[in-house]
Design a protein around this motif. Structure first.
Motif, PDB file in Angstrom:
ATOM      1  N   ASP A 114      44.540  15.282  35.002  1.00 56.37           N
ATOM      2  CA  ASP A 114      45.475  15.808  36.003  1.00 56.37           C
ATOM      3  C   ASP A 114      45.799  17.278  35.773  1.00 56.37           C
ATOM      4  O   ASP A 114      45.873  18.072  36.723  1.00 56.37           O
ATOM      5  N   TRP A 115      45.969  17.673  34.504  1.00 50.62           N
ATOM      6  CA  TRP A 115      46.313  19.067  34.227  1.00 50.62           C
ATOM      7  C   TRP A 115      45.187  20.004  34.632  1.00 50.62           C
ATOM      8  O   TRP A 115      45.411  21.099  35.177  1.00 50.62           O
ATOM      9  N   LEU A 116      43.927  19.586  34.397  1.00 47.54           N
ATOM     10  CA  LEU A 116      42.792  20.420  34.777  1.00 47.54           C
ATOM     11  C   LEU A 116      42.606  20.427  36.288  1.00 47.54           C
ATOM     12  O   LEU A 116      42.262  21.466  36.877  1.00 47.54           O
ATOM     13  N   ASP A 117      42.851  19.283  36.910  1.00 47.74           N
ATOM     14  CA  ASP A 117      42.728  19.199  38.363  1.00 47.74           C
ATOM     15  C   ASP A 117      43.746  20.117  39.040  1.00 47.74           C
ATOM     16  O   ASP A 117      43.419  20.832  39.997  1.00 47.74           O
ATOM     17  N   GLN A 118      44.996  20.115  38.549  1.00 46.33           N
ATOM     18  CA  GLN A 118      46.018  21.003  39.091  1.00 46.33           C
ATOM     19  C   GLN A 118      45.660  22.474  38.860  1.00 46.33           C
ATOM     20  O   GLN A 118      45.870  23.326  39.738  1.00 46.33           O
ATOM     21  N   TRP A 119      45.120  22.751  37.687  1.00 51.76           N
ATOM     22  CA  TRP A 119      44.718  24.112  37.349  1.00 51.76           C
ATOM     23  C   TRP A 119      43.634  24.600  38.308  1.00 51.76           C
ATOM     24  O   TRP A 119      43.699  25.729  38.820  1.00 51.76           O
ATOM     25  N   LEU A 120      42.648  23.764  38.574  1.00 51.72           N
ATOM     26  CA  LEU A 120      41.560  24.126  39.481  1.00 51.72           C
ATOM     27  C   LEU A 120      42.090  24.388  40.898  1.00 51.72           C
ATOM     28  O   LEU A 120      41.603  25.287  41.590  1.00 51.72           O
ATOM     29  N   GLN A 121      43.079  23.632  41.319  1.00 46.98           N
ATOM     30  CA  GLN A 121      43.604  23.781  42.670  1.00 46.98           C
ATOM     31  C   GLN A 121      44.438  25.046  42.839  1.00 46.98           C
ATOM     32  O   GLN A 121      44.612  25.511  43.970  1.00 46.98           O
ATOM     33  N   HIS A 122      44.937  25.617  41.745  1.00 46.42           N
ATOM     34  CA  HIS A 122      45.798  26.802  41.827  1.00 46.42           C
ATOM     35  C   HIS A 122      45.046  28.088  41.511  1.00 46.42           C
ATOM     36  O   HIS A 122      45.673  29.152  41.372  1.00 46.42           O
ATOM     37  N   ARG A 123      43.733  28.031  41.416  1.00 39.44           N
ATOM     38  CA  ARG A 123      42.976  29.229  41.033  1.00 39.44           C
ATOM     39  C   ARG A 123      43.126  30.367  42.048  1.00 39.44           C
ATOM     40  O   ARG A 123      43.213  31.536  41.667  1.00 39.44           O
ATOM     41  N   LYS A 124      43.123  30.029  43.340  1.00 39.23           N
ATOM     42  CA  LYS A 124      43.227  31.073  44.365  1.00 39.23           C
ATOM     43  C   LYS A 124      44.553  31.818  44.243  1.00 39.23           C
ATOM     44  O   LYS A 124      44.591  33.061  44.289  1.00 39.23           O
ATOM     45  N   GLN A 125      45.650  31.091  44.073  1.00 42.61           N
ATOM     46  CA  GLN A 125      46.957  31.735  43.962  1.00 42.61           C
ATOM     47  C   GLN A 125      47.059  32.578  42.685  1.00 42.61           C
ATOM     48  O   GLN A 125      47.626  33.669  42.693  1.00 42.61           O
ATOM     49  N   ILE A 126      46.487  32.064  41.586  1.00 40.25           N
ATOM     50  CA  ILE A 126      46.500  32.818  40.328  1.00 40.25           C
ATOM     51  C   ILE A 126      45.723  34.117  40.485  1.00 40.25           C
ATOM     52  O   ILE A 126      46.144  35.184  40.012  1.00 40.25           O
ATOM     53  N   GLY A 127      44.576  34.042  41.169  1.00 38.12           N
ATOM     54  CA  GLY A 127      43.765  35.244  41.381  1.00 38.12           C
ATOM     55  C   GLY A 127      44.464  36.275  42.251  1.00 38.12           C
ATOM     56  O   GLY A 127      44.399  37.485  41.972  1.00 38.12           O
ATOM     57  N   LEU A 128      45.146  35.830  43.288  1.00 39.27           N
ATOM     58  CA  LEU A 128      45.859  36.769  44.156  1.00 39.27           C
ATOM     59  C   LEU A 128      47.039  37.415  43.428  1.00 39.27           C
ATOM     60  O   LEU A 128      47.337  38.593  43.648  1.00 39.27           O
ATOM     61  N   LEU A 129      47.700  36.666  42.555  1.00 42.16           N
ATOM     62  CA  LEU A 129      48.768  37.261  41.749  1.00 42.16           C
ATOM     63  C   LEU A 129      48.205  38.268  40.748  1.00 42.16           C
ATOM     64  O   LEU A 129      48.845  39.281  40.444  1.00 42.16           O
ATOM     65  N   SER A 130      47.018  37.988  40.244  1.00 41.42           N
ATOM     66  CA  SER A 130      46.347  38.949  39.363  1.00 41.42           C
ATOM     67  C   SER A 130      46.090  40.262  40.098  1.00 41.42           C
ATOM     68  O   SER A 130      46.341  41.353  39.568  1.00 41.42           O
ATOM     69  N   PHE A 131      45.603  40.149  41.330  1.00 42.20           N
ATOM     70  CA  PHE A 131      45.378  41.356  42.143  1.00 42.20           C
ATOM     71  C   PHE A 131      46.688  42.084  42.429  1.00 42.20           C
ATOM     72  O   PHE A 131      46.750  43.313  42.410  1.00 42.20           O
ATOM     73  N   PHE A 132      47.753  41.322  42.685  1.00 46.65           N
ATOM     74  CA  PHE A 132      49.053  41.926  42.961  1.00 46.65           C
ATOM     75  C   PHE A 132      49.534  42.755  41.768  1.00 46.65           C
ATOM     76  O   PHE A 132      50.004  43.886  41.923  1.00 46.65           O
ATOM     77  N   CYS A 133      49.400  42.204  40.565  1.00 49.30           N
ATOM     78  CA  CYS A 133      49.819  42.934  39.358  1.00 49.30           C
ATOM     79  C   CYS A 133      48.954  44.161  39.143  1.00 49.30           C
ATOM     80  O   CYS A 133      49.450  45.228  38.743  1.00 49.30           O
ATOM     81  N   ALA A 134      47.650  44.044  39.422  1.00 44.32           N
ATOM     82  CA  ALA A 134      46.752  45.191  39.259  1.00 44.32           C
ATOM     83  C   ALA A 134      47.093  46.298  40.255  1.00 44.32           C
ATOM     84  O   ALA A 134      47.061  47.490  39.914  1.00 44.32           O
ATOM     85  N   ALA A 135      47.414  45.910  41.492  1.00 42.00           N
ATOM     86  CA  ALA A 135      47.778  46.908  42.500  1.00 42.00           C
ATOM     87  C   ALA A 135      49.084  47.613  42.120  1.00 42.00           C
ATOM     88  O   ALA A 135      49.210  48.835  42.276  1.00 42.00           O
ATOM     89  N   LEU A 136      50.055  46.840  41.612  1.00 43.85           N
ATOM     90  CA  LEU A 136      51.304  47.459  41.149  1.00 43.85           C
ATOM     91  C   LEU A 136      51.037  48.420  39.988  1.00 43.85           C
ATOM     92  O   LEU A 136      51.639  49.497  39.904  1.00 43.85           O
TER      93      LEU A 136
END
Length: 362
Positions: free
Chosen positions: A260-282
């Motif tokens: 379950d923990w890995l399944d949840q992690w896989l499902q949140h990859r898009k949001q994690i990536g967009l937050l990564s871009f947000f921090c990089a842009a800042l």
């Protein structure tokens, strides 16, 4: 037919009229409310409106459903479309649509249009969410409401029987459900790196050398923290894919369910990536603002004064110049590539790419 005279009822009537439907609006004060509705819509008392319509949109609050009980005989056999929402998730034991159905057992109740805003109804489906979620225990009634939604320019989605109404009513009340874990993860990483950089850049110099560098906290410490969060978040986008592949290799099959923990992690990859871009842009914006700080100007003047006192003609250091030039150049390229990844992660863009194109960009 539309029962109600609020903002949503008015927007619904406007959209129905623009779509070519003959609309009659039922109100307790028709003379006072008539000016709010388009001229093509007939505004009359509720009892008269119910008699003239076969499909009736109930655009009133749940608390006022009981006021329609006097019209039960006239409503018998008609399709009631419940468009209401609650103020809290699971505010009542039963959904509004199920409650309406219990009050009028001789009617066919359909839940729909509650995820569409009044602004979308007035502006057209192209300016908002196009999906209209529909559920009911009667297939024929669902088909009728779905056809109305299609004529209005929306995309009807069959959500099954009436038991799905509670889930549909909770959708507009959820605040970024898929973003909670990634946001807390980003905040946790930010606090960890911020604390480390605060100790390293501010507290440590003060303890060792009695230098007051608190001015670094708003810009410089934050700017040092943001890229750390960004690249750790980016690594967390691709790490679960590696772990999933290792799991499949270990068990020798791709059909075994992930933990379950890995399944949840896989499902949140898009949001994690967009937050990564947000921090990089800042980080990029903060870096551009570094020379604009008053402290930076004071340091430049201080350096110039020291150079004049020491009668130095130049303080040019070739190695530092090249290091900074390469650093900025690579940073711009990295931000450009991360921007490309972020853009292709958006659903509207990702849906226009086939799997090979998406994999190539990744």
């Amino acid at each position: 037919g539309v029962l109600g005279s609020g903002d949503f009822a008015r927007s619904l009537a406007i959209r129905l009229v623009c779509s070519g439907f003959k609309v009659v609006v039922g109100s307790r004060n028709p003379k006072r409310k008539a000016s709010l509705f388009p001229a093509a819509a007939e505004v009359t008392f509720q009892a008269e409106a119910v008699k003239k319509a076969d499909v009736i949109f109930v655009a009133i609050f749940r608390e006022h459903y009981s006021t329609l009980c006097d019209l039960a005989d006239v409503l018998a056999g008609k399709i009631l479309v419940d468009v209401s929402n609650n103020t809290e998730i699971n505010h009542h034991k039963e959904s509004n649509a199920e409650y309406l159905a219990s009050l009028f057992p001789a009617c066919t109740v359909v839940k729909g249009f509650n995820v569409v805003s009044a602004w979308t109804l007035q502006s057209g489906a192209r300016d908002g969410n196009k999906q209209v979620l529909i559920c009911s225990n009667k297939q024929e009634a669902k088909r009728t409401v779905a056809e109305i939604a299609q004529v209005m320019g929306f995309t009807p989605v069959d959500m099954g029987c009436m038991s799905s109404a509670c889930e549909i009513e909770n959708i507009p009340l959820r605040l970024l459900p898929a973003w909670k874990i990634p946001i807390f993860l980003a905040l946790g990483l930010f606090l960890c790196f911020f604390t480390y950089n605060l100790i390293r850049q501010v507290i440590h110099p003060y303890i060792r050398e009695q230098k007051n560098k608190l001015y670094k906290i708003p810009i410089e410490v934050v700017n040092t923290t943001l890229p750390c969060v960004s690249y750790v978040m980016l690594s967390l986008v691709y790490l679960p894919g590696v772990l999933a592949a290792c799991s499949q290799l270990y068990y020798g099959t791709k059909y075994r369910r992930f933990p379950d923990w890995l399944d949840q992690w896989l499902q949140h990859r898009k949001q994690i990536g967009l937050l990564s871009f947000f921090c990089a842009a800042l980080h990029a914006v903060y870096s551009l603002c570094l020379p604009m700080r008053r402290s930076h100007r004071y340091l430049l003047i201080e350096t110039a004064v020291k150079q004049a006192v020491e009668k130095k003609m130049t303080i040019w250091v070739e190695e530092e110049v090249w290091r900074m030039e390469i650093y900025i150049s690579v940073g711009i390229i990295a931000l450009g590539l991360l921007s490309l990844l972020a853009i292709t992660s958006l659903p509207s863009i990702a849906n226009s790419l086939n799997w090979r194109e998406f994999s190539f960009i990744q």
